[in-house]
Design a protein around this motif. Structure first.
Motif, short mmCIF file in Angstrom:
data_model
loop_
_atom_site.label_atom_id
_atom_site.label_comp_id
_atom_site.label_asym_id
_atom_site.label_seq_id
_atom_site.Cartn_x
_atom_site.Cartn_y
_atom_site.Cartn_z
N SER A 128 0.97 -1.65 -0.13
CA SER A 128 0.07 -0.01 -0.10
C SER A 128 0.95 1.64 -0.14
O SER A 128 0.25 2.31 -0.05
CB SER A 128 -0.58 -0.29 1.48
OG SER A 128 -0.48 0.36 2.27
N GLN A 165 4.80 -5.89 -6.27
CA GLN A 165 2.81 -4.82 -6.19
C GLN A 165 3.37 -3.94 -6.28
O GLN A 165 2.48 -2.94 -6.54
CB GLN A 165 2.54 -6.17 -5.11
CG GLN A 165 2.49 -7.32 -5.36
CD GLN A 165 1.85 -8.63 -4.07
OE1 GLN A 165 0.73 -8.04 -3.81
NE2 GLN A 165 2.08 -9.47 -4.40
N ASN A 166 4.17 -3.03 -4.92
CA ASN A 166 3.98 -2.14 -4.62
C ASN A 166 4.32 -0.91 -5.81
O ASN A 166 3.70 0.33 -6.26
CB ASN A 166 5.42 -1.84 -2.94
CG ASN A 166 5.71 0.05 -2.95
OD1 ASN A 166 6.27 0.19 -3.20
ND2 ASN A 166 4.21 0.41 -2.73
N ARG A 222 2.00 -0.71 -8.61
CA ARG A 222 0.63 0.66 -7.94
C ARG A 222 1.40 1.42 -7.74
O ARG A 222 0.32 2.31 -8.40
CB ARG A 222 0.45 0.17 -5.48
CG ARG A 222 -0.91 0.52 -6.00
CD ARG A 222 -1.15 0.25 -4.05
NE ARG A 222 -2.51 0.70 -2.91
CZ ARG A 222 -3.64 0.44 -2.90
NH1 ARG A 222 -2.97 -0.88 -2.49
NH2 ARG A 222 -3.91 1.14 -2.09
#
Length: 508
Positions: A290, A309-310, A313
């Motif tokens: 996140s 994944q960061n 994003r």
């Protein structure tokens, strides 16, 4: 009969009923494919095995007993294999219940060396020397003698060791874009790490105008703190040499200094206040993905996990590895992984030790490449002299790792080829090499001692709880010495005596 006695009786009956129920389920699973042994008509010989699911999932329509990789193993070995996967959350508890059953599987896999030693001492496991000599040429070739030494009791081999493919796990990663935004350089010393941790927690490194970033992320049970303890020259739960003797690192002044550093971070709100609740697969990874975290001790493969994944994003996120923090006395490093990751054992009552060895010999030998890499031209292929992995197929068939893990072996050239094929941008091989240059080894490599089996599990839990209580301020830091005295009286002195008897014998 008094109320307390009645409650105890009811609890005992319930526990016994639960054990019987599980034993019955195990029996039905192990006996569902018929009698053990071979067939005069050339049918496949049947064996039952209990292994860890490693948290893996199976594609739709498949399970641990129905998939192409198990089919491949069975066809190649002429075995009919019945696989049972106990719940990963209570895996060892289920193994213990099975070991009390009158109907045992032919093989069980454990990652607990003390568990192995306890059941060897109880006479409930069978030695495998003869079967290995006759049916295990690949096992003998690919497993080093140091690993065999760790499963040899009184001159007999009681388990097939599964090797760790890596020598170390953790290294520090930081968001370089956050460093640049705050005008900071990549930290090297522990003091410089403190400056970065504080800045990341207090100076809005993500630029969103909110006080919502975490200086340092730690997991439950003090996970992902190894580089910080390494800055003080130790690693938790390891033995180190001092003045010619081995001492338990958790009891040393260096451990207290490391706890004090973590306590300072907690008191200043620089460490995630929820760290005792941070489970790897949810809260911990979620906070990285996140964008709330810019510095943490990553595993060598996290570049392909939460870090990637960061970045997906937040395309502006730029992550780089760091040098390990150097402490006030010049120490740095991280724990070395155990040489052996797990053990395949055969209960004393099983008539199928030979077939178990045949199975494990195939996994370590002829079948190792296909099981480790996946099937060629499905999961991977060679293009222009380089291995290229199909990620969708690779991820779909990750479950094959539950079979490979039974007896993993180290093949450096293939491992590098495999890691690079997954994506050179993840720097997996480079990360492993960075870790290998900064390892702090456990000085005790012998078999678990008798006292370890009696006391170590309870001691480890007590130490872990006490350290967390000191970090969060529930108990004062000065309670450290009193805790050490208590641990020594609760079995650590006995363990230390036995460990040093072993150390003296190896020094001759």
């Amino acid at each position: 009969m008094g109320k307390i006695k009645k409650r105890r009786l009811i609890a005992s009956v319930a526990a016994a009923a639960g054990a019987v129920a599980i034993a019955a389920i195990v029996w039905s699973l192990f006996s569902s494919k018929g009698e053990q042994g071979g067939s005069p008509n050339g049918e496949k010989e049947k064996i039952s095995i209990v292994i860890s699911g490693l948290g893996m999932t199976f594609p739709a329509g498949m399970n641990e007993n129905k998939n192409p990789y198990l089919d491949y193993i069975e066809k190649s070995t002429n075995l009919d294999i019945n696989v049972f996967l106990p719940p990963i959350e209570s895996y060892e508890e289920k193994l213990n219940i099975m070991m009390t059953s009158s109907s045992l599987p032919d093989m069980l896999y454990t990652g607990n060396k003390v568990w192995l030693a306890n059941y060897v001492h109880q006479g409930k496991l069978r030695p495998l020397d003869e079967e290995i000599a006759k049916y295990g040429p690949a096992l003998k070739e690919k497993i080093p003698q140091k690993a065999w030494d760790q499963v040899t009791f009184n001159g007999r081999i009681y388990a097939i060791p599964s090797m760790n493919e890596v020598k170390g796990i953790e290294l520090m990663y930081v968001r370089k874009d956050w460093l640049d935004r705050l005008g900071l350089k990549p930290p090297k010393t522990l003091d410089e790490y403190y400056v970065v941790i504080k800045a990341f927690a207090t100076q809005d490194p993500d630029g969103n105008g909110k006080h919502d970033t975490i200086g340092l992320l730690v997991t439950e049970n003090l996970g992902r703190t190894a580089p910080l303890f390494g800055a003080f020259g130790i690693q938790l739960n390891q033995w180190l040499e001092q003045d010619g003797r081995l001492v338990y690192a958790n009891t040393t002044p260096q451990a207290k200094e490391a706890i004090a550093f973590l306590r300072r971070l907690y008191e200043e709100n620089l460490i995630d206040p929820d760290f005792p609740l941070n489970r790897i697969q949810n809260l911990y990874y979620d906070k990285i993905v996140s964008g709330k975290v810019g510095l943490f001790s990553a595993t060598w493969y996290d570049t392909r996990g939460p870090i990637e994944q960061n970045k997906q994003r937040d395309p502006k996120a730029e992550w780089i590895p760091l040098e390990y923090p150097t402490g006030p006395q010049g120490y740095k490093g991280v724990y070395a992984a155990n040489l052996v990751r797990g053990y395949g054992v055969v209960p004393e009552s099983s008539p199928n030790a030979a077939n178990v060895v045949k199975l494990l010999n195939f996994i370590a030998g002829e079948g190792h490449r296909d099981l480790k890499l996946g099937f060629e031209n499905q999961v991977w292929s060679m293009k222009n002299g380089k291995m290229v992995t199909d990620f969708s197929e690779h991820n779909k068939h990750l479950y094959r790792g539950i079979y490979t893990a039974l007896v993993d072996v180290v093949e450096p050239e293939m491992d590098k080829q495999r890691l690079d094929s997954i994506g050179e941008q993840f720097h997996l091989y480079d990360n492993l090499k960075r870790i290998e240059g900064n390892l702090i080894s456990n000085k005790f490599t012998g078999l678990p001692t008798t006292s370890m089996g009696q006391y170590m599990s309870k001691l480890t839990t007590s130490m872990q709880d006490s350290f967390i209580e000191m970090i969060v301020g529930v108990t004062p830091l000065d309670a450290f010495e009193d805790n050490v005295a208590r641990w020594k009286s609760e079995g650590l002195d006995e363990i230390t005596k036995e460990v040093n008897q072993w150390y003296a014998s190896t020094s001759k």
